[in-house]
Design a protein around this motif. Structure first.
Motif, mmCIF file in Angstrom:
data_model
loop_
_atom_site.group_PDB
_atom_site.id
_atom_site.type_symbol
_atom_site.label_atom_id
_atom_site.label_comp_id
_atom_site.label_asym_id
_atom_site.label_seq_id
_atom_site.Cartn_x
_atom_site.Cartn_y
_atom_site.Cartn_z
ATOM 1 N N VAL A 100 0.842 -1.196 0.000
ATOM 2 C CA VAL A 100 0.000 0.000 0.000
ATOM 3 C C VAL A 100 0.880 1.250 0.000
ATOM 4 C CG1 VAL A 100 -1.708 1.334 1.322
ATOM 5 C CG2 VAL A 100 -1.833 -1.168 1.297
ATOM 6 N N MET A 101 1.947 1.196 0.777
ATOM 7 C CA MET A 101 2.726 2.397 1.040
ATOM 8 C C MET A 101 3.850 2.670 0.046
ATOM 9 S SD MET A 101 2.961 1.780 5.180
ATOM 10 C CE MET A 101 3.472 3.353 5.848
ATOM 11 N N TYR A 102 4.542 1.615 -0.388
ATOM 12 C CA TYR A 102 5.800 1.866 -1.079
ATOM 13 C C TYR A 102 5.672 2.550 -2.448
ATOM 14 C CZ TYR A 102 7.848 -0.792 2.786
ATOM 15 O OH TYR A 102 8.227 -1.233 4.035
ATOM 16 N N PRO A 103 4.541 2.389 -3.157
ATOM 17 C CA PRO A 103 4.417 3.194 -4.385
ATOM 18 C C PRO A 103 4.523 4.698 -4.077
ATOM 19 C CG PRO A 103 2.737 1.490 -4.346
ATOM 20 C CD PRO A 103 3.424 1.452 -3.007
ATOM 21 N N TYR A 104 4.068 5.098 -2.891
ATOM 22 C CA TYR A 104 4.118 6.522 -2.533
ATOM 23 C C TYR A 104 5.506 6.918 -2.050
ATOM 24 C CZ TYR A 104 -0.508 6.027 -3.806
ATOM 25 O OH TYR A 104 -1.583 5.751 -4.592
ATOM 26 N N TYR A 105 6.221 5.948 -1.492
ATOM 27 C CA TYR A 105 7.617 6.234 -1.135
ATOM 28 C C TYR A 105 8.385 6.535 -2.431
ATOM 29 C CZ TYR A 105 7.042 4.884 3.755
ATOM 30 O OH TYR A 105 6.661 4.835 5.072
ATOM 31 N N ALA A 106 8.090 5.768 -3.461
ATOM 32 C CA ALA A 106 8.762 5.999 -4.750
ATOM 33 C C ALA A 106 8.426 7.391 -5.274
ATOM 34 C CB ALA A 106 8.341 4.932 -5.752
ATOM 35 N N LYS A 107 7.204 7.834 -5.035
ATOM 36 C CA LYS A 107 6.781 9.141 -5.524
ATOM 37 C C LYS A 107 7.379 10.278 -4.684
ATOM 38 C CE LYS A 107 2.548 11.609 -6.704
ATOM 39 N NZ LYS A 107 1.087 11.604 -6.665
ATOM 40 N N SER A 126 12.917 -1.643 -2.393
ATOM 41 C CA SER A 126 13.203 -0.432 -3.175
ATOM 42 C C SER A 126 13.492 -0.800 -4.630
ATOM 43 C CB SER A 126 14.347 0.384 -2.559
ATOM 44 O OG SER A 126 15.549 -0.333 -2.572
ATOM 45 N N LYS A 127 13.990 -2.019 -4.842
ATOM 46 C CA LYS A 127 14.169 -2.473 -6.233
ATOM 47 C C LYS A 127 12.818 -2.814 -6.858
ATOM 48 C CE LYS A 127 18.960 -3.855 -5.709
ATOM 49 N NZ LYS A 127 19.877 -4.912 -5.262
ATOM 50 N N MET A 128 11.970 -3.470 -6.037
ATOM 51 C CA MET A 128 10.643 -3.858 -6.523
ATOM 52 C C MET A 128 9.800 -2.625 -6.865
ATOM 53 S SD MET A 128 8.311 -6.586 -4.414
ATOM 54 C CE MET A 128 9.636 -7.098 -3.340
ATOM 55 N N PHE A 129 9.905 -1.600 -6.011
ATOM 56 C CA PHE A 129 9.052 -0.407 -6.178
ATOM 57 C C PHE A 129 9.812 0.774 -6.793
ATOM 58 C CE2 PHE A 129 6.720 -2.886 -3.070
ATOM 59 C CZ PHE A 129 5.413 -2.695 -3.456
#
Lengths: 556, 556
Positions: free
Chosen positions: A159-166, A283-286
Motif C-alpha cells: 500500500v505504502m511503497y508506491p508513494y515512497y517511490a513518488k 526499493s528495487k521492486m518499487f
C-alpha cells in the motif's frame, strides 16, 4: 492437498467449537458470579478461575482473559475478538509510550488506506504470496460488483511503497520515516487465540527509508530497543534481543531482529516483536531510488526498514504474570492500580459514620490522583468484602487497599499486594509517597520474578542427548549451531516426538512439538565451549561447524 | 431507476476523471516545484497555488491539500486518500485533547471488530437500510468462499450493541460508556473530496447507555460542547450549536445535536460533528434492559447515545482559513509552529560564520522547545530564501522566523505572521516568552476573523423574498420556521433555482442549489419578530406557525 485442506478445515471447526463452548461456559460462569449475595450466603465459592494454570494452561488462559473482562469472543464471526477497556488501557499506554519515543527519533505519523487493489498485488507477487491464503477480498460494494477486487491489507508494504517511490525524489528527502497505528486482517486458518493469533489485530507498523545500510541498521536496533522497553519497562516481561536465522526472518527482508519472550508454564518461547531491515529488496521492486550524493549521476536504491508491535504483547503479559486467581497486572499498565474496598461497614453502621468513611476514602483517592495513582473504590452493595477481594484479584489490580473503622481509628490503610499476597498497613498521612513507591516495587518485583524464571530456563546445552529432556523440563536451549537452514529444519524433525513415543509422552503430558530457532542472541553466552568455525554443530547429523549460540525452543 | 443509476454512474466517472486529472496536474506541479534553483533563476514563479480561492474554490481546495502535503490521492482505488504527517499531526492533536476530556467524564476505550455478519445485519434492517448501498462485502478469504458474507462496518451500532445487551445486567452496570478510534468504510457513489467525503475515514465513535433520558441528555450536550471545543479552541473555527430538525436527524435516533460551521468562500453551511440521543430505539431492537431500581420487578430499556467526530474537521479548517498562498494553520494544531529560515548566508559566508549562525539558530530552537514551541529550521541548499518563504507559506506554518547576519548583529530575530503577513522583530533574549505569546495571538486572531465572518453572514430573514438574495450573497439564514418536515422539503424546492433561471445564474456564477435546514440553534436570536405559535412560518405556501428560528443554508 485437497484432503489436507479438508482435514485442517475440520480440525479448525472442531477447535472453534471447543473455543465457543469454553466461551459460553465462561460467560455463564460470569453471569453467575454477578449475582449478588442474598441472605448472607457466601458468594466466594462461585467466583474465580476454575482452571489451573499449571495443569491446563490453555483453558486457564482463555478463562482469564474472558473473566477478567479483557476480551469478548465475537460470536458473529469466528476468530475475532472485542478488546474491552482493561485491554485497551494497556494498549493505549503502550501506544503513548512508544509514540513519544519514535517522535523523538523523528518518525512521523501517517494513515494509508485499508485496501490493496488486485492490480498492485499482482505487481509484487513474491512478497504477497505468503499472505495470499489469508487475504479477505472485497468484490462487491452495495449491490455493485467492483471492477477490480480489493483486498484488506494484511500489512502495508504494497500500500505504502508506491508513494515512497513518488515522495523520495532526492537524498534530501531521506530519511523518510512513517508509522501508522491501525488494524490488519489475516484470515487465519489455524485456531485463533485471544491476542496471540486473531484474524484482526491492532498494531503499529513503521516503514522507513534511508540512504545507507548503516543508517537503516542503526534504526533497526533503536526500534528493537524500544520494543524491549515495552516488554521490560511497561509489561515487566523479560526478553532476549537477537537476530532471526535465515529460516525465521521476514520473507521479503534482508535480516530480522527480534525480542523473544518465554512462557514459564509450558516452557515455550514466544516472539515478542520484530524490527526488520528490508535491505534494498523492496526499493528495487518499487523503484525507490535517489541520486547518490557521493557519485553524481549514479542512482542508488534506498535502504528500507519495517517494524511492528501488536496487541500480542498483552497476551504474553497475561501468560507470564497470571496465576490461579486470575490476571496479575504490572502497575504501570494497570487501568486501576489500587482498589479501595471498604470493610467493617454494615447494616449497623449509622448513615453519618458511613458518610464519614466514604469521605475519608474519597480524600485518599484525591491524594493518590494528585500523585498520578489511578484508584477506584468499590462501594457495590450486596457483596461481601471477600467476594470483592476475589473479583479484583481476578481482574489483576496490583494493590488492594482495605479501609475499615479499625484502620480509620489507627489512621492507616491496610494493603494487600496482588503479586505476592503480602499484607501491611500504611499511615494515611504517607500514602502520597508510600503508595507510588509500593507500586514501583511491585513493578520491579514482577519483572525480577519473571527474569529469574527466564534465566533459569534458558539452558546452555552442549550434548545432543540433553536437548529433549531440557525441553521437557520447560527450558529453551542455547546450542552451538551452524546457522544452516536445512540443518535447522532437521533439528525440528529430530526433536519432534515420534509417533511411537507419543503415547508415552501423552501419559506423562509431554508435548510432541519439535523445537525451532527463536533467535541468535546478541548477547552470546560466555565460556569456551563454542569456538566459532571449530566447534561442531550440535545436530549429530550435521557435519558443519557451529557459528553461534542459537536459542531454540518449543514455541508459539 | 436504472437510467438514473447509469446517469449518476457516468457522472461519477466523469467527476473521478476530473479529480484524477487535477491530481496528476498538481503532482506534476509539485514535482516542478521541487526542482532546485539553477544559475540564480528565480524559482518563485513556479511554486505555489495556481487556483484562486475566490474564483475556483473547489479546485483551490484540492490543490491546497495536495501541495501542502496533507493528502495524497490513492491512485489504486478511487475515493481513498493517504493522510500524510501534516494531517495526522492535526488528527492526533485532536485525539489527545478529546481523549483526555472524555476520560475525565468516565468514558472508556474499546475496540470492536471491523466486520459485521450478514446475519446480524438482517436482524436490524431498518437501521442498516440507509447504509446498504455503501457496504463493502467480503465474501472470500484466500480462495475460500465464506459461509456467511461479512460487511465492513460503516458505523458500529450493530457490532457493539449485542454486547451491551450482554454486559448490562443491572442498573449498577450503568452508565456504560465506550469510545473507539477507528476507520469506517462507506463506499460512496457520490464524488469524493479529501477529508469531506471519502470512502474510508478516521473517526471516533462513542456509544453509551444510561438509566434515564435525563442522564443521556446531559451527556449528549457535554460531548457536543467538546466537539465545539475541537473547532473553536483547536481549529480556530467558530460553530453554531443546535439541534437538527426531524428531517435532518440521525435516522435511527431520538434527536440529534450538532455543531455547524460556515465556509465564507461559497457561503455554504457544513455539518461539523453530531452527538445523538438514540433514545430507547436501539435498546428495544437489541433488548438492552435493566431492572428499574425504582420499581422492583419492572424492566426498563436503557437510554443510549452515540456521537462521532471525523477527519472531516480538517477539511473544514482548511476551507475556512486557507488563502491564495495555500494552507493557513492555527498554531495549536500545526506540526511546525515556527520555521526558521536563514537569510544573508551565501557563497561568500565563511564556514566559521556559517557554523556560528547555525549554532545560534539551534540555540533559539532549543529555547523554543523548552517552552513547548515546535520549530524547524530550513537549511536546504540550492533554494533562495524567497522560494523557502513561499514553500512554508503554502504549508501553512503560522510563524516564519528569518535570521541573518543583520538580525544577529542586532540580537533579534525577524518574524512574519502567516495569517496577516504582519512583520516585526523580537529580541533573541525574549523569544522564550514572546513567541508563545505571538502564537496564541495568531490563534485568537484567526478565530476572531472567522467568527466575524460567520456572524456577518448569519442573517435573520423575515421576508421570503429576501431569502434567495441572501443566499446569493453567501449568507446562511435564520428564519421563522414551523419545524414541519414537509414544509422543510418544500423550502428546499422553492429555493432551488428553476431550470429557466439557471442560465442567468450561471452567467452570474450563482449556484442553483436549494437550501436545507442546518440546525435549530440553541441560542435563539433576540427580538420580537418571532412569537412562537403566532408568527407565520416564513415559507409563503405554509399555513403553519413558526416555532423557532431555524438556520438554513446551501450546504455540504
Amino acid at each position: 492437498m485437497e484432503a489436507v485442506a479438508e482435514q485442517s478445515k475440520s480440525a479448525l471447526k472442531k477447535a472453534e467449537k471447543q473455543a465457543k463452548f469454553a466461551a459460553d461456559k465462561a460467560a455463564k460462569a460470569a453471569k453467575k458470579q454477578a449475582l449478588p449475595v442474598v441472605g448472607g450466603k457466601k458468594a466466594d465459592e462461585i467466583i474465580g478461575i476454575t482452571n489451573s494454570k499449571a495443569e491446563n494452561f490453555s483453558a486457564w488462559y482463555q478463562e482469564v482473559v474472558l473473566k477478567a473482562e479483557m476480551v469478548e469472543y465475537y460470536q458473529e464471526i469466528s476468530g475475532f475478538f472485542v478488546l474491552r477497556p482493561l485491554s485497551m488501557h494497556i494498549w493505549s499506554t503502550i501506544r503513548k509510550w512508544f509514540q513519544g519515543h519514535i517522535e523523538e527519533l523523528g518518525v512521523e505519523e501517517a494513515s494509508f488506506p485499508l485496501f490493496l487493489s488486485k492490480t498492485s498485488l499482482d505487481k509484487e507477487k513474491d512478497h504477497v504470496d505468503g499472505f495470499a491464503p489469508e487475504l479477505a477480498w472485497v468484490e462487491r460494494a452495495g449491490d455493485k460488483k467492483l471492477d477490480v477486487p480489493v483486498a484488506i491489507r494484511p500489512t502495508s508494504e504494497a500500500v505504502m511503497y508506491p508513494y515512497y517511490a513518488k515522495w523520495i525524489r532526492s537524498h534530501r528527502d531521506l530519511p523518510l520515516r512513517l508509522n501508522q497505528w491501525n488494524s490488519v486482517v489475516r484470515w487465519e486458518a489455524k485456531q485463533t487465540t485471544p491476542f496471540l493469533r486473531t484474524r484482526e489485530f491492532l498494531w503499529q507498523e513503521g516503514h522507513t527509508a534511508h540512504l545507507t545500510e548503516e543508517l537503516a541498521g542503526k534504526e533497526v536496533l533503536e526500534i528493537l530497543e524500544l520494543y524491549a522497553g515495552v516488554y521490560e519497562q511497561l509489561l515487566a516481561v523479560p526478553v532476549v534481543r537477537g537476530r532471526k536465522t535465515e529460516n525465521e526472518k521476514f520473507a521479503g527482508g534482508y535480516y530480522t531482529t527480534t525480542v523473544e519472550g518465554y512462557i514459564p508454564s509450558n516452557g515455550r518461547g514466544i516472539q515478542g516483536a520484530t524490527s526488520h531491515c528490508l535491505g534494498q529488496n523492496f526499493s528495487k521492486m518499487f523503484q525507490i531510488t535517489v541520486e547518490d550524493p557521493q557519485n553524481k549521476g549514479q542512482h542508488v536504491h534506498v535502504w528500507q526498514n519495517s517494524w511492528g508491535l501488536s496487541t500480542r504483547v498483552i497476551g504474553v503479559m497475561v501468560m507470564v504474570h497470571g496465576d490461579d486467581k486470575g490476571l496479575v497486572l504490572p502497575p504501570r499498565i494497570a487501568q486501576t492500580q489500587a482498589i479501595f474496598v471498604p470493610v467493617g461497614i454494615n447494616k449497623n453502621t449509622t448513615p453519618e459514620d458511613r458518610k464519614k468513611h466514604e469521605d475519608q476514602m474519597e480524600d485518599m483517592r484525591a491524594t493518590l490522583k494528585k500523585v498520578g495513582v489511578r484508584s477506584q473504590s468499590d462501594w457495590r452493595e450486596g457483596y461481601t468484602p471477600a467476594w470483592k477481594f476475589n473479583d479484583w484479584e481476578m481482574k489483576g489490580v496490583p494493590l488492594r487497599l482495605e479501609f475499615g473503622p479499625k484502620d480509620a481509628a489507627k489512621e492507616v490503610v491496610s494493603f494487600s499486594r496482588r503479586d505476592t499476597g503480602e499484607k501491611g498497613t500504611i499511615p494515611i498521612a504517607e500514602i502520597g509517597t508510600k503508595i507510588p513507591e509500593l507500586l514501583e516495587t511491585i513493578q520491579a518485583d514482577m519483572y525480577k520474578k519473571a527474569e529469574a524464571s527466564f534465566t533459569e530456563h534458558r539452558k546452555k546445552i552442549t550434548k545432543w542427548e540433553d536437548v529433549l529432556p531440557a525441553l521437557d523440563d520447560k527450558h529453551v536451549v542455547l546450542i552451538p549451531f551452524c546457522l544452516d537452514g536445512k540443518c535447522e529444519d532437521r533439528i525440528k524433525e529430530l526433536t519432534t516426538r515420534a509417533e511411537d513415543n507419543r503415547d508415552v509422552a501423552e501419559n506423562q503430558k509431554l508435548p510432541s512439538m519439535g523445537m525451532k530457532s527463536l533467535c541468535i542472541p546478541f548477547e552470546q553466552p560466555e565460556g569456551s565451549e563454542l569456538v566459532p568455525g571449530e566447534t561442531a554443530c550440535l545436530n549429530p547429523e550435521c557435519s558443519g561447524k557451529a557459528q553461534k549460540w542459537v536459542m531454540f525452543g518449543r514455541s508459539y
